[in-house]
Every structure is written in structure tokens, then in C-alpha cells.
Scaffold this motif. Structure first.
Motif, PDB file in Angstrom:
ATOM      1  N   LEU A   1       0.815  -1.222   0.000  1.00 27.47           N
ATOM      2  CA  LEU A   1       0.000   0.000   0.000  1.00 27.47           C
ATOM      3  C   LEU A   1       0.848   1.272   0.000  1.00 27.47           C
ATOM      4  O   LEU A   1       0.562   2.199  -0.777  1.00 27.47           O
ATOM      5  CB  LEU A   1      -0.962  -0.011   1.191  1.00 27.47           C
ATOM      6  N   PRO A   2       1.905   1.387   0.842  1.00 26.74           N
ATOM      7  CA  PRO A   2       2.710   2.620   0.782  1.00 26.74           C
ATOM      8  C   PRO A   2       3.371   2.840  -0.578  1.00 26.74           C
ATOM      9  O   PRO A   2       3.390   3.964  -1.079  1.00 26.74           O
ATOM     10  CB  PRO A   2       3.764   2.402   1.884  1.00 26.74           C
ATOM     11  N   LEU A   3       3.913   1.769  -1.192  1.00 30.11           N
ATOM     12  CA  LEU A   3       4.572   1.930  -2.482  1.00 30.11           C
ATOM     13  C   LEU A   3       3.569   2.176  -3.609  1.00 30.11           C
ATOM     14  O   LEU A   3       3.899   2.825  -4.607  1.00 30.11           O
ATOM     15  CB  LEU A   3       5.417   0.686  -2.796  1.00 30.11           C
ATOM     16  N   ALA A   4       2.358   1.646  -3.457  1.00 30.73           N
ATOM     17  CA  ALA A   4       1.336   1.825  -4.497  1.00 30.73           C
ATOM     18  C   ALA A   4       0.513   3.092  -4.303  1.00 30.73           C
ATOM     19  O   ALA A   4      -0.340   3.398  -5.154  1.00 30.73           O
ATOM     20  CB  ALA A   4       0.407   0.608  -4.523  1.00 30.73           C
ATOM     21  N   MET A   5       0.751   3.832  -3.213  1.00 30.55           N
ATOM     22  CA  MET A   5      -0.104   4.964  -2.890  1.00 30.55           C
ATOM     23  C   MET A   5      -0.180   6.031  -3.991  1.00 30.55           C
ATOM     24  O   MET A   5      -1.275   6.552  -4.257  1.00 30.55           O
ATOM     25  CB  MET A   5       0.361   5.602  -1.573  1.00 30.55           C
ATOM     26  N   PRO A   6       0.925   6.405  -4.677  1.00 28.70           N
ATOM     27  CA  PRO A   6       0.777   7.388  -5.754  1.00 28.70           C
ATOM     28  C   PRO A   6      -0.185   6.929  -6.849  1.00 28.70           C
ATOM     29  O   PRO A   6      -1.000   7.724  -7.339  1.00 28.70           O
ATOM     30  CB  PRO A   6       2.212   7.537  -6.288  1.00 28.70           C
ATOM     31  N   THR A   7      -0.126   5.660  -7.224  1.00 26.68           N
ATOM     32  CA  THR A   7      -1.035   5.144  -8.250  1.00 26.68           C
ATOM     33  C   THR A   7      -2.466   5.084  -7.722  1.00 26.68           C
ATOM     34  O   THR A   7      -3.416   5.406  -8.447  1.00 26.68           O
ATOM     35  CB  THR A   7      -0.589   3.742  -8.704  1.00 26.68           C
ATOM     36  N   ILE A   8      -2.628   4.670  -6.468  1.00 25.05           N
ATOM     37  CA  ILE A   8      -3.968   4.624  -5.884  1.00 25.05           C
ATOM     38  C   ILE A   8      -4.565   6.027  -5.816  1.00 25.05           C
ATOM     39  O   ILE A   8      -5.751   6.226  -6.122  1.00 25.05           O
ATOM     40  CB  ILE A   8      -3.908   3.987  -4.480  1.00 25.05           C
ATOM     41  N   MET A   9      -3.757   7.014  -5.451  1.00 25.98           N
ATOM     42  CA  MET A   9      -4.261   8.386  -5.388  1.00 25.98           C
ATOM     43  C   MET A   9      -4.602   8.918  -6.766  1.00 25.98           C
ATOM     44  O   MET A   9      -5.506   9.738  -6.924  1.00 25.98           O
ATOM     45  CB  MET A   9      -3.239   9.292  -4.701  1.00 25.98           C
ATOM     46  N   ALA A  10      -3.874   8.464  -7.797  1.00 25.84           N
ATOM     47  CA  ALA A  10      -4.261   8.821  -9.166  1.00 25.84           C
ATOM     48  C   ALA A  10      -5.638   8.259  -9.486  1.00 25.84           C
ATOM     49  O   ALA A  10      -6.448   8.908 -10.166  1.00 25.84           O
ATOM     50  CB  ALA A  10      -3.223   8.290 -10.156  1.00 25.84           C
ATOM     51  N   GLY A  11      -5.918   7.043  -8.989  1.00 25.15           N
ATOM     52  CA  GLY A  11      -7.252   6.482  -9.165  1.00 25.15           C
ATOM     53  C   GLY A  11      -8.311   7.273  -8.423  1.00 25.15           C
ATOM     54  O   GLY A  11      -9.414   7.504  -8.941  1.00 25.15           O
ATOM     55  N   VAL A  12      -8.004   7.717  -7.203  1.00 22.34           N
ATOM     56  CA  VAL A  12      -8.939   8.552  -6.443  1.00 22.34           C
ATOM     57  C   VAL A  12      -9.207   9.860  -7.187  1.00 22.34           C
ATOM     58  O   VAL A  12     -10.347  10.337  -7.253  1.00 22.34           O
ATOM     59  CB  VAL A  12      -8.385   8.828  -5.033  1.00 22.34           C
ATOM     60  N   ASN A  13      -8.157  10.426  -7.759  1.00 28.51           N
ATOM     61  CA  ASN A  13      -8.309  11.653  -8.550  1.00 28.51           C
ATOM     62  C   ASN A  13      -9.260  11.432  -9.726  1.00 28.51           C
ATOM     63  O   ASN A  13     -10.151  12.252  -9.994  1.00 28.51           O
ATOM     64  CB  ASN A  13      -6.935  12.105  -9.044  1.00 28.51           C
ATOM     65  N   GLN A  14      -9.099  10.312 -10.422  1.00 26.29           N
ATOM     66  CA  GLN A  14      -9.979  10.017 -11.552  1.00 26.29           C
ATOM     67  C   GLN A  14     -11.408   9.772 -11.099  1.00 26.29           C
ATOM     68  O   GLN A  14     -12.365  10.163 -11.778  1.00 26.29           O
ATOM     69  CB  GLN A  14      -9.445   8.795 -12.305  1.00 26.29           C
ATOM     70  N   VAL A  15     -11.576   9.125  -9.951  1.00 28.27           N
ATOM     71  CA  VAL A  15     -12.918   8.898  -9.420  1.00 28.27           C
ATOM     72  C   VAL A  15     -13.619  10.234  -9.165  1.00 28.27           C
ATOM     73  O   VAL A  15     -14.784  10.432  -9.535  1.00 28.27           O
ATOM     74  CB  VAL A  15     -12.844   8.075  -8.116  1.00 28.27           C
ATOM     75  N   ILE A  16     -12.908  11.177  -8.561  1.00 31.57           N
ATOM     76  CA  ILE A  16     -13.502  12.481  -8.250  1.00 31.57           C
ATOM     77  C   ILE A  16     -13.825  13.246  -9.528  1.00 31.57           C
ATOM     78  O   ILE A  16     -14.894  13.868  -9.646  1.00 31.57           O
ATOM     79  CB  ILE A  16     -12.558  13.289  -7.348  1.00 31.57           C
ATOM     80  N   MET A  17     -12.934  13.191 -10.513  1.00 33.77           N
ATOM     81  CA  MET A  17     -13.184  13.906 -11.756  1.00 33.77           C
ATOM     82  C   MET A  17     -14.391  13.331 -12.502  1.00 33.77           C
ATOM     83  O   MET A  17     -15.219  14.070 -13.035  1.00 33.77           O
ATOM     84  CB  MET A  17     -11.939  13.848 -12.649  1.00 33.77           C
TER      85      MET A  17
END
Length: 318
Positions: free
Chosen positions: A201-217
Motif C-alpha cells: 500500500l505505501p509503495l502503491a499509494m501514488p497510483t492509488i491516489m491517481a485512481g482517487v483523482n480520476q474517481v472524483i473527476m
């Protein structure tokens, strides 16, 4: 082939009718919870003065991104107030945030499960493809049948439409973690749950947050469609402007959506690595910490090496 037809739509209608007749109590509970969440968050956003909300938004922008974004947030939200769109803008923001939170709470566990189980991944892939390619308007039809006109069908359609990127990018982030790092965790006796929490999870967090960004958009892009289902906010104003050919109203409501989208996009994009933005408050704190740690090590090195140098060259003693 005359007269040959596969009645897929009729079958789906029968399924929708069965759900409506047999799961009416569950649908009422879902409708109550979703209405409570959206209306409660809207009330929280509208209770204080708009100046308080603008200051809080600007502070968030400065903490995670930059002081430039903080100033831009003040100007943007001030423009929303100046166009007399504050109430519908906060209604739209509440709808988007609730939909994004629900979508993320579903998407992240599904993405982790899919990354760790090939069977789940094989099942989820066509389902996500279907959800992403189906026209968003189609989701409104069963949602309105289930929940009636209002904010709930718009929220349900928004969650369904925004969910797939969160699942895909979470899976991509977990699977993209270096296998040698994971194997090192296994070698030290870490359990799968510990490896997930401490490594993946810590190493994947930037990619996961990119997914959160896309969800919000994507959730924000559904604002107009949610307005067609009767949800209050800027989307409803856009629908009204279209039906009455009211250009000023449509332009102002659309601009309000754009300003909120820019703020949410910049903030959520920065959350993936909050300390790496040099102009952010977190970045400034991080930079102040590093010189002190590095300076102490550099200062101790010559003192530690001096006796060694003197022992190596006796001439230095004299």
C-alpha cells in the motif's frame, strides 16, 4: 431473420421489477442513508459563512500543493460567490464528495482483491469494461425506478460511473510493486496482511491516489446528469439553462463546475506525494528537516576521520 429478436431489454426490465418488488425495504434504507449523507454534508458546508469555507479550502490547497493554488482557490471561490452560485456549488460539492467516498470505499478493496487473486481479476475485468462503456444516462433509468426523482438516483449513477478507474488503478498499483521487495518481506517472516499494509500500500499509494483523482473527476463530470435526475446543484442549473436556452445561466453554472473541478483535481493529485511539492506547507517543513539531519552527519565526519588521517601520516602529528 424477420421477426427474430432477442428481448434483452425486456429481461432486464423483469429483473428491475423483481428487485423493486422484493427488495423495497433495502432500497428505502439505501435511499435514506444516501440522502442523509448528502444533505448532512451540504448543511455542514452551508452553515458557516462562505468566507470560512474559502479560507479552509485555501489552507488545504496550501498545505498539500502550493501557496499559488491557495491564492487561486480564493479567487475561484470568490468568483463563485460573485456569480451568486455558492449554494448550488456547495450542493454539487457535497454530492461529488459523498459519491467519491463511497466509490473509493468500494474500489480500493476490490482493486486489492483483484491484484491478489487472478480469478477475481478475470471476473471483474469484463464487468468494469461494461460499467465504463455503458452510456451514463442509462444508469439513471433503473436508479429513478428504484429511488424516484431526487439526489439519490443521481448519486447512485455517479458512484457506478466513477467506480471503475479506482478499481483498475488500485490493482495496477498493487501489482506494480517490486516483487523483490515483497519477497524480502516474506523472507523476514511478514504475514500477507503486514506486507500489504507495510510494503504494497505505501509503495502503491501514488497510483492509488491517481485512481482517487480520476474517481472524483468522473463524479464531477456526472453533475449535469445527476441534475437531470432532480439532484440540486450546478448540474440542475445547467439542465434548466438547456431547457430554456438561457446562455448566461448555463455559462455561469458550467464555469462553477470547472472551478470546483480544478480545485479538486489539483488537491487530490498532490495527495499522492504531499511532501514533494516544494511550494506546499508540507514540502517546506520537509525541506527544513533535511538540512539539519544532513548537516549533523557532515559535521561529524571530519572529526571522526582526523585521528585516522594522523595515524596514517606521522608527519601530520608534528
Amino acid at each position: 431473420m424477420d421477426g427474430f429478436r432477442i428481448p434483452v431489454g425486456t429481461w432486464i426490465e423483469s429483473g428491475v421489477d423483481w428487485i423493486k418488488d422484493n427488495l423495497d425495504g433495502l432500497l428505502d434504507v439505501i435511499s435514506f442513508v444516501m440522502s442523509f449523507l448528502v444533505e448532512g454534508l451540504t448543511s455542514i458546508l452551508l452553515t458557516p459563512s462562505f468566507a470560512v469555507i474559502i479560507v479552509i479550502a485555501a489552507l488545504i490547497a496550501w498545505i498539500v500543493r502550493s501557496w499559488q493554488l491557495a491564492i487561486g482557490t480564493i479567487v475561484s471561490f470568490g468568483l463563485i460567490v460573485g456569480m451568486d452560485l455558492w449554494v448550488p456549488a456547495m450542493q454539487t460539492l457535497a454530492l461529488v464528495l459523498v459519491a467519491a467516498i463511497i466509490a473509493v470505499l468500494i474500489a480500493v478493496p476490490l482493486g486489492i482483491w483483484s491484484a491478489r487473486n487472478s480469478t477475481v481479476r478475470a471476473v471483474l475485468k469484463p464487468v468494469l469494461d461494461f460499467m465504463q462503456t455503458m452510456p451514463a444516462f442509462v444508469y439513471l433509468i433503473p436508479a429513478i425506478v428504484f429511488f424516484g426523482i431526487g439526489v439519490v438516483p443521481g448519486l447512485v449513477a455517479t458512484v457506478i460511473f466513477a467506480l471503475p478507474p479506482g478499481v483498475r488503478l488500485t490493482e495496477l498499483g498493487i501489482r506494480g510493486v517490486d516483487s523483490e521487495t515483497v519477497e524480502a518481506g516474506h523472507a523476514f517472516g511478514a504475514k500477507p496482511g503486514q506486507i500489504l499494509r507495510g510494503i504494497q500500500l505505501p509503495l502503491a499509494m501514488p497510483t492509488i491516489m491517481a485512481g482517487v483523482n480520476q474517481v472524483i473527476m468522473l463524479a464531477l463530470s456526472m453533475a449535469v446528469i445527476a441534475g437531470m435526475a432532480g439532484a440540486d446543484g450546478l448540474g440542475k442549473m445547467v439542465v434548466e439553462a438547456i431547457s430554456t436556452i438561457n446562455i448566461p445561466k448555463g455559462v455561469e453554472a458550467g464555469l462553477g463546475v470547472v472551478l470546483i473541478a480544478v480545485f479538486l483535481d489539483r488537491v487530490t493529485a498532490a495527495l499522492g506525494a504531499p511532501g514533494e511539492n516544494r511550494s506546499s506547507l508540507l514540502g517546506m517543513i520537509e525541506r527544513r528537516r533535511k538540512p539539519h539531519g544532513g548537516g549533523g552527519g557532515a559535521a561529524s565526519t571530519p572529526a571522526a576521520e582526523a585521528p585516522l588521517a594522523q595515524d596514517a601520516d606521522p608527519a601530520l602529528v608534528h
